[in-house]
Design an enzyme around this catalytic site. Structure first.
Site, mmCIF file in Angstrom:
data_model
loop_
_atom_site.group_PDB
_atom_site.id
_atom_site.type_symbol
_atom_site.label_atom_id
_atom_site.label_comp_id
_atom_site.label_asym_id
_atom_site.label_seq_id
_atom_site.Cartn_x
_atom_site.Cartn_y
_atom_site.Cartn_z
ATOM 1 N N HIS A 280 0.809 -1.232 0.006
ATOM 2 C CA HIS A 280 0.180 -0.022 0.035
ATOM 3 C C HIS A 280 0.807 1.333 0.239
ATOM 4 O O HIS A 280 0.787 2.184 -0.814
ATOM 5 C CB HIS A 280 -0.868 -0.114 1.270
ATOM 6 C CG HIS A 280 -2.029 1.071 1.167
ATOM 7 N ND1 HIS A 280 -3.231 0.988 0.839
ATOM 8 C CD2 HIS A 280 -1.596 2.526 1.807
ATOM 9 C CE1 HIS A 280 -3.647 2.265 1.038
ATOM 10 N NE2 HIS A 280 -2.917 3.157 1.433
ATOM 11 N N GLU A 281 1.936 1.364 0.890
ATOM 12 C CA GLU A 281 2.502 2.422 1.133
ATOM 13 C C GLU A 281 3.567 2.726 -0.055
ATOM 14 O O GLU A 281 3.781 3.989 -0.680
ATOM 15 C CB GLU A 281 3.510 2.638 2.408
ATOM 16 C CG GLU A 281 2.383 2.534 3.682
ATOM 17 C CD GLU A 281 1.520 3.692 3.661
ATOM 18 O OE1 GLU A 281 1.492 4.583 3.056
ATOM 19 O OE2 GLU A 281 0.322 3.355 4.464
ATOM 20 N N HIS A 284 1.853 4.301 -2.768
ATOM 21 C CA HIS A 284 1.765 5.776 -2.746
ATOM 22 C C HIS A 284 3.183 6.280 -3.162
ATOM 23 O O HIS A 284 3.112 7.088 -3.834
ATOM 24 C CB HIS A 284 1.698 6.138 -1.181
ATOM 25 C CG HIS A 284 0.044 6.136 -0.928
ATOM 26 N ND1 HIS A 284 -0.926 6.737 -1.294
ATOM 27 C CD2 HIS A 284 -0.388 5.428 0.232
ATOM 28 C CE1 HIS A 284 -2.086 6.804 -0.686
ATOM 29 N NE2 HIS A 284 -1.787 5.867 0.117
ATOM 30 N N GLU A 310 -4.951 7.642 -3.212
ATOM 31 C CA GLU A 310 -5.355 6.238 -2.620
ATOM 32 C C GLU A 310 -5.591 5.082 -3.802
ATOM 33 O O GLU A 310 -5.387 4.062 -3.466
ATOM 34 C CB GLU A 310 -6.639 6.580 -1.781
ATOM 35 C CG GLU A 310 -6.985 5.554 -0.857
ATOM 36 C CD GLU A 310 -5.716 5.094 0.087
ATOM 37 O OE1 GLU A 310 -5.062 5.979 0.377
ATOM 38 O OE2 GLU A 310 -6.105 4.009 0.954
HETATM 39 ZN ZN ZN Z 1 -3.269 5.095 1.561
#
Ligand code: ZN
Length: 516
Positions: A280-281, A284, A310
């Site tokens: 997830h990170e 980003h 997101e």
């Molecule tokens: Zn996020």
């Protein structure tokens, strides 16, 4: 710091090009200050000794004062007003036009806030978050209620000052999702909810249900660290321009064009915590590392919105990381890292375990299918409060009623319900919908990538992610803020934004493993 933004003032800006260069220089100086603040924040979350907190607060406050003065420098306001009425704003390149339009918009929003309101919001944010932490620890709604009343009042006032012609909720939303309008979002969310509630019910009561026991074996931290670093590197996160560190609450923070830091936490009894946190990170981070470097600190080199941000994290976490081809490549790597835990199992078994659906009270622990129901509940409630349709005192009951409707179970205390998130006490109102918008954008982008890039899934199975990343770089990252999120997604995918792709993706991936 006294010289910040002064250099260009020593000579009058005769031409429009000079004024444009001076406005960009000023905005880049503001970005430098913001990056120093980000570095202080990263350090606070990862490295800082406990007793340093008081002096760190002084450092942060001193820097915030300098940054606010710089951000609202009236000379920049004059310059942007002249540029907005000039030739470049009409006939410049798309990058120049977006720069003038968005810097002027941001300046005006800042300048319309009275200093008294800025100070009161900052103070209330700190006090309300302290009250929230204490209230959540004891599940005592009464401790937080007066603070939330004050915070929602201040945010309504902020909306009226910043965008007097806009609906109050839209004015707040605009800070996170520029151009977003609640009516359009509510319509899309209604379609999403109508599809999700029966899907959650069907998965939760299916006779065939995945079992995640294999993910709950012993996964020591050091091999986890090596494993997730390899995965992040392979999907394209550049460790020469970034780092991975440990924290209690994972985040991604950027401190410059070549310095993007991601963080995770480790759970030795549950493999997905760190792995999916890092996917997830790193998602980003790939977006931050893919923004146009030469426009760093200016709108063409900045993320389009929180929703688009997101979408990038969710795409790598869920649509790549929970896919079967990904596990065909990843499983041998995982088994080499954890021979004791994974020696007797298979890629198919781990992949299926990752598709477990289990309704829970807490949003941050939710699976991919139930997650958006948590978000939509918050979006509807915070909007009702801002619009004056729901008194603060009625929030806990309204929360529980809605939760029961959507999940078929009722929170037994406020800590399981209305007290679980920090956002409202931190003044983050209009922020929640960006999570689900991100999921909708992600599914729509992934469907378009599958159509436009041949052999994507075969690539994943071979550990090759460059074609997908290259497509995202070209289509999404390079656009910066030139388009607002919805027009951007519509342009890239050839379809207006809707919940259809997300519902289709969830049904396709979760249906078969539940025998649906
Ligand atoms: Zn996020």
């Amino acid at each position: 710091m006294a010289g910040v933004g002064m250099a260009s003032e020593e000579h009058p800006e005769r031409s429009e090009a000079d004024a444009f260069a001076a406005a960009c220089h000023h905005a880049r100086q503001v970005a430098v200050l913001a990056s120093v603040d980000a570095l202080l924040g990263w350090d606070e979350q990862t490295m800082m000794p406990r007793d340093a907190a008081d002096y760190r607060a002084e450092q942060a406050a001193a820097l915030a004062a300098v940054a606010h003065r710089e951000r609202t420098d009236p000379r920049q306001g004059d310059r942007l007003a002249r540029l907005a009425a000039g030739r470049l704003a009409m006939a410049g390149t798309p990058d120049e036009r977006a720069t003038i339009r968005l810097l002027a918009k941001d300046f005006a929003r800042q300048a319309r806030l009275p200093p008294r309101l800025v100070a009161e919001l900052a103070r209330t944010r700190v006090e309300a978050q302290q009250a929230w932490a204490a209230a959540r620890a004891t599940s005592d709604w009464g401790m937080l209620e007066p603070w939330l009343r004050k915070m929602f009042d201040l945010k309504r006032e902020q909306a009226a000052c910043q965008e007097p012609d806009l609906d109050a909720y839209d004015a707040l939303l605009d800070e996170y999702e520029p151009g977003g309008r609640w009516r359009a979002i509510a319509e899309r969310f209604a379609g999403l909810r109508a599809g999700l509630v029966p899907l959650v019910q069907a998965c939760a009561t299916a006779r065939r249900r995945p079992d995640d026991a294999v993910l709950r074996r012993s996964y020591p931290v050091e091999p986890q660290r090596r494993f997730v670093t390899q995965v992040a590197e392979r999907i394209g996160f550049d460790f020469h321009r970034g780092r991975l560190d440990t924290t209690a609450h994972p985040f991604c923070s950027t401190m410059g064009p070549d310095d993007c830091r991601i963080t995770t936490r480790w759970d030795e009894r549950f493999l997905p915590t760190a792995l999916f946190g890092v996917l997830h990170e790193a998602g980003h981070g790939l977006y931050e590392q893919g923004l146009r470097r030469e426009w760093y600190g200016l709108p063409p080199g900045a993320a389009a919105s929180l929703g688009i941000h997101e979408s990038q994290s969710r795409l790598w976490e869920n649509l790549v990381g929970r896919s079967r081809p990904f596990w065909e490549w990843c499983f041998p790597l995982a088994r080499a890292a954890f021979p004791a835990a994974l020696g007797d199992t298979s890629a198919a078994a781990v992949h299926e375990a990752l598709l477990t659906v289990k309704p829970s009270f807490i949003r941050v622990e939710a699976d991919e299918v139930t997650y958006n129901l948590h978000v939509m509940l918050r979006f509807d409630l915070e909007r009702a409060v801002i619009h004056g349709d729901l008194p603060i005192g009625d929030l806990p009951a309204a929360w529980n009623d809605r939760f029961e409707q959507d999940f078929g179970m009722r929170p037994t205390c406020a800590a399981e319900g209305v007290l679980q998130d920090i956002h409202w006490s931190a003044g983050l109102i209009g922020y929640f919908p960006t999570y689900s918008l991100g999921n909708m954008y992600a599914a729509q982008l992934m469907a378009a990538a599958e159509e436009q890039v041949p052999g994507l899934e075969a690539g994943f199975a071979a550990g090759a992610f460059g074609d997908l990343l290259g497509w995202l770089r070209r289509e999404v990252h390079a656009a910066g803020q030139l388009l607002e999120s919805e027009p951007l997604v519509a342009q890239v995918t050839g379809r207006p934004v809707s919940a259809a792709a997300l519902l289709e993706s969830l049904r396709r991936r979760y249906g078969p493993v539940h025998g649906l």
